[in-house]
Design a protein around this motif. Sequence first.
Motif, PDB file in Angstrom:
ATOM      1  N   UNK A 124      26.898  -0.050  16.261  1.00  0.00           N
ATOM      2  CA  UNK A 124      26.476  -0.460  17.590  1.00  0.00           C
ATOM      3  C   UNK A 124      26.241  -1.966  17.665  1.00  0.00           C
ATOM      4  N   UNK A 125      25.567  -2.524  16.676  1.00  0.00           N
ATOM      5  CA  UNK A 125      25.241  -3.945  16.692  1.00  0.00           C
ATOM      6  C   UNK A 125      26.476  -4.801  16.428  1.00  0.00           C
ATOM      7  N   UNK A 126      27.384  -4.298  15.619  1.00  0.00           N
ATOM      8  CA  UNK A 126      28.624  -5.038  15.365  1.00  0.00           C
ATOM      9  C   UNK A 126      29.470  -5.101  16.636  1.00  0.00           C
ATOM     10  N   UNK A 127      29.503  -3.991  17.385  1.00  0.00           N
ATOM     11  CA  UNK A 127      30.222  -3.988  18.656  1.00  0.00           C
ATOM     12  C   UNK A 127      29.628  -5.012  19.630  1.00  0.00           C
ATOM     13  N   UNK A 128      28.297  -5.061  19.684  1.00  0.00           N
ATOM     14  CA  UNK A 128      27.632  -6.030  20.558  1.00  0.00           C
ATOM     15  C   UNK A 128      27.970  -7.454  20.131  1.00  0.00           C
ATOM     16  N   UNK A 129      28.019  -7.672  18.824  1.00  0.00           N
ATOM     17  CA  UNK A 129      28.348  -9.003  18.304  1.00  0.00           C
ATOM     18  C   UNK A 129      29.755  -9.417  18.739  1.00  0.00           C
ATOM     19  N   UNK A 130      30.709  -8.499  18.662  1.00  0.00           N
ATOM     20  CA  UNK A 130      32.080  -8.810  19.075  1.00  0.00           C
ATOM     21  C   UNK A 130      32.151  -9.073  20.577  1.00  0.00           C
ATOM     22  N   UNK A 131      31.515  -8.220  21.368  1.00  0.00           N
ATOM     23  CA  UNK A 131      31.579  -8.368  22.819  1.00  0.00           C
ATOM     24  C   UNK A 131      30.889  -9.655  23.263  1.00  0.00           C
ATOM     25  N   UNK A 132      29.847 -10.061  22.567  1.00  0.00           N
ATOM     26  CA  UNK A 132      29.126 -11.291  22.910  1.00  0.00           C
ATOM     27  C   UNK A 132      30.058 -12.497  22.881  1.00  0.00           C
ATOM     28  N   UNK A 133      30.998 -12.517  21.934  1.00  0.00           N
ATOM     29  CA  UNK A 133      31.909 -13.655  21.808  1.00  0.00           C
ATOM     30  C   UNK A 133      32.918 -13.725  22.954  1.00  0.00           C
ATOM     31  N   UNK A 134      33.058 -12.660  23.739  1.00  0.00           N
ATOM     32  CA  UNK A 134      33.957 -12.698  24.887  1.00  0.00           C
ATOM     33  C   UNK A 134      33.378 -13.519  26.032  1.00  0.00           C
ATOM     34  N   UNK A 135      32.067 -13.683  26.052  1.00  0.00           N
ATOM     35  CA  UNK A 135      31.404 -14.375  27.151  1.00  0.00           C
ATOM     36  C   UNK A 135      30.843 -15.738  26.748  1.00  0.00           C
ATOM     37  N   UNK A 136      30.578 -15.923  25.476  1.00  0.00           N
ATOM     38  CA  UNK A 136      29.980 -17.169  25.016  1.00  0.00           C
ATOM     39  C   UNK A 136      30.726 -17.653  23.776  1.00  0.00           C
ATOM     40  N   UNK A 138      31.283 -21.511  21.171  1.00  0.00           N
ATOM     41  CA  UNK A 138      30.669 -22.783  20.804  1.00  0.00           C
ATOM     42  C   UNK A 138      31.169 -23.968  21.583  1.00  0.00           C
ATOM     43  N   UNK A 139      32.321 -23.850  22.238  1.00  0.00           N
ATOM     44  CA  UNK A 139      32.872 -24.974  22.981  1.00  0.00           C
ATOM     45  C   UNK A 139      33.956 -25.685  22.192  1.00  0.00           C
ATOM     46  N   UNK A 140      34.624 -26.590  22.858  1.00  0.00           N
ATOM     47  CA  UNK A 140      35.775 -27.262  22.266  1.00  0.00           C
ATOM     48  C   UNK A 140      35.385 -28.204  21.134  1.00  0.00           C
ATOM     49  N   UNK A 141      34.339 -29.008  21.335  1.00  0.00           N
ATOM     50  CA  UNK A 141      33.977 -29.997  20.321  1.00  0.00           C
ATOM     51  C   UNK A 141      33.478 -29.329  19.030  1.00  0.00           C
ATOM     52  N   UNK A 142      32.551 -28.357  19.087  1.00  0.00           N
ATOM     53  CA  UNK A 142      32.161 -27.685  17.838  1.00  0.00           C
ATOM     54  C   UNK A 142      33.338 -26.987  17.148  1.00  0.00           C
ATOM     55  N   UNK A 143      34.234 -26.404  17.929  1.00  0.00           N
ATOM     56  CA  UNK A 143      35.405 -25.761  17.330  1.00  0.00           C
ATOM     57  C   UNK A 143      36.284 -26.791  16.631  1.00  0.00           C
ATOM     58  N   UNK A 144      36.486 -27.931  17.276  1.00  0.00           N
ATOM     59  CA  UNK A 144      37.285 -29.001  16.677  1.00  0.00           C
ATOM     60  C   UNK A 144      36.661 -29.479  15.365  1.00  0.00           C
ATOM     61  N   UNK A 145      35.347 -29.668  15.361  1.00  0.00           N
ATOM     62  CA  UNK A 145      34.669 -30.125  14.145  1.00  0.00           C
ATOM     63  C   UNK A 145      34.741 -29.079  13.046  1.00  0.00           C
ATOM     64  N   UNK A 146      34.653 -27.813  13.433  1.00  0.00           N
ATOM     65  CA  UNK A 146      34.753 -26.745  12.438  1.00  0.00           C
ATOM     66  C   UNK A 146      36.138 -26.709  11.801  1.00  0.00           C
ATOM     67  N   UNK A 147      37.162 -26.851  12.618  1.00  0.00           N
ATOM     68  CA  UNK A 147      38.530 -26.841  12.094  1.00  0.00           C
ATOM     69  C   UNK A 147      38.764 -28.027  11.165  1.00  0.00           C
ATOM     70  N   UNK A 148      38.223 -29.187  11.508  1.00  0.00           N
ATOM     71  CA  UNK A 148      38.373 -30.349  10.640  1.00  0.00           C
ATOM     72  C   UNK A 148      37.618 -30.170   9.333  1.00  0.00           C
ATOM     73  N   UNK A 149      36.454 -29.532   9.396  1.00  0.00           N
ATOM     74  CA  UNK A 149      35.679 -29.327   8.173  1.00  0.00           C
ATOM     75  C   UNK A 149      36.355 -28.351   7.215  1.00  0.00           C
TER      76      UNK A 149
END
Length: 309
Positions: A124-136, A138-149
């Motif tokens: 149940x909690x894993x499903x909620x975790x997956x669904x949460x990412x559909x609405x929220x 980190x944004x473009x800049x954090x994603x860019x920094x993560x990919x560079x790291x």
Amino acid sequence: MEIVEPAQPAQPAAPRPVNNRSSDRIMEIVLYAVAVVLLVILIYPLYFIIIASFSDPASVANGQVWLFPRGFTLAGYQELLKHSNIWIGYRNTILYTVVGTAISLVVNISAAYALSRRDLVGRKYINIFFIFTMFFNGGLIPTFLTIKSFHLYDTFLVMVLPFSVAVYNIIVARTFFQNSLPEDLWEAAQIDGCGNLRYYVRVVLPLSKAVISVVALWTAVGLWNSYFNALIYLKDPKLHPLQLILRNILITNQMQSSMGTGEAAAVALRLANLMRYSVIIIATVPIMCMYPFVQKYFNQGVMIGAVKQ
């Protein structure tokens, strides 16, 4: 003495059988007519793009192209094929689509099957975790920094690995597993000594061709049409996909046509507009050729997630 029998009450006339055949026939004709009109409305724009890409730019600009090409020309395709990097874009896009679809299927189908199992701890909690990412996110800049790291910036893997998880596809596949694979099948496999991994590979996957084909088609179309990730995370032109190369060609031609003057500028502008139609054909025909091979499974997958009585 004559006995007069009482008059029998008149029997009501038997109801005439209602003939629904004619009304059904009328309704069928209406439905077919509506379907034909909708089909024409949906297909004509694509047909217009095809004939416009082979027509004289002036005829297209003046609205003289309706059903057949006018002033047949290959100028749009010839101008595009002058750019040799188109073939590099084709190669990169095919590789991104094939490799990215394979990785996405492994990740999403496996996750969907795990989430469909009732004995998964914390399901149940894993499903909620997956669904949460559909609405929220980190944004473009954090994603860019993560990919560079992770040293994925300006590499082949940045197009196929970081964005391989698609929560919507996971939910669709999970619903299919829950509705189509009975629990008795797993119990029978356990009796035969089948473990989780073997059951997944030997039983679940062969019975899930419909959902696998649907998810593969959705993923392949998305990867083929993707250009934004390449625009942000790829710097080397040798790694650019076809969509990004075509976009750059169109922008360059538009800028050149706007910098000119007189009749030469008008001709350049008409040619740039003609190239838009040629670009659409070049970019969409290869991916459209995939559909006939998965049409059977795609039709089966249309009802995935439907409520069963």
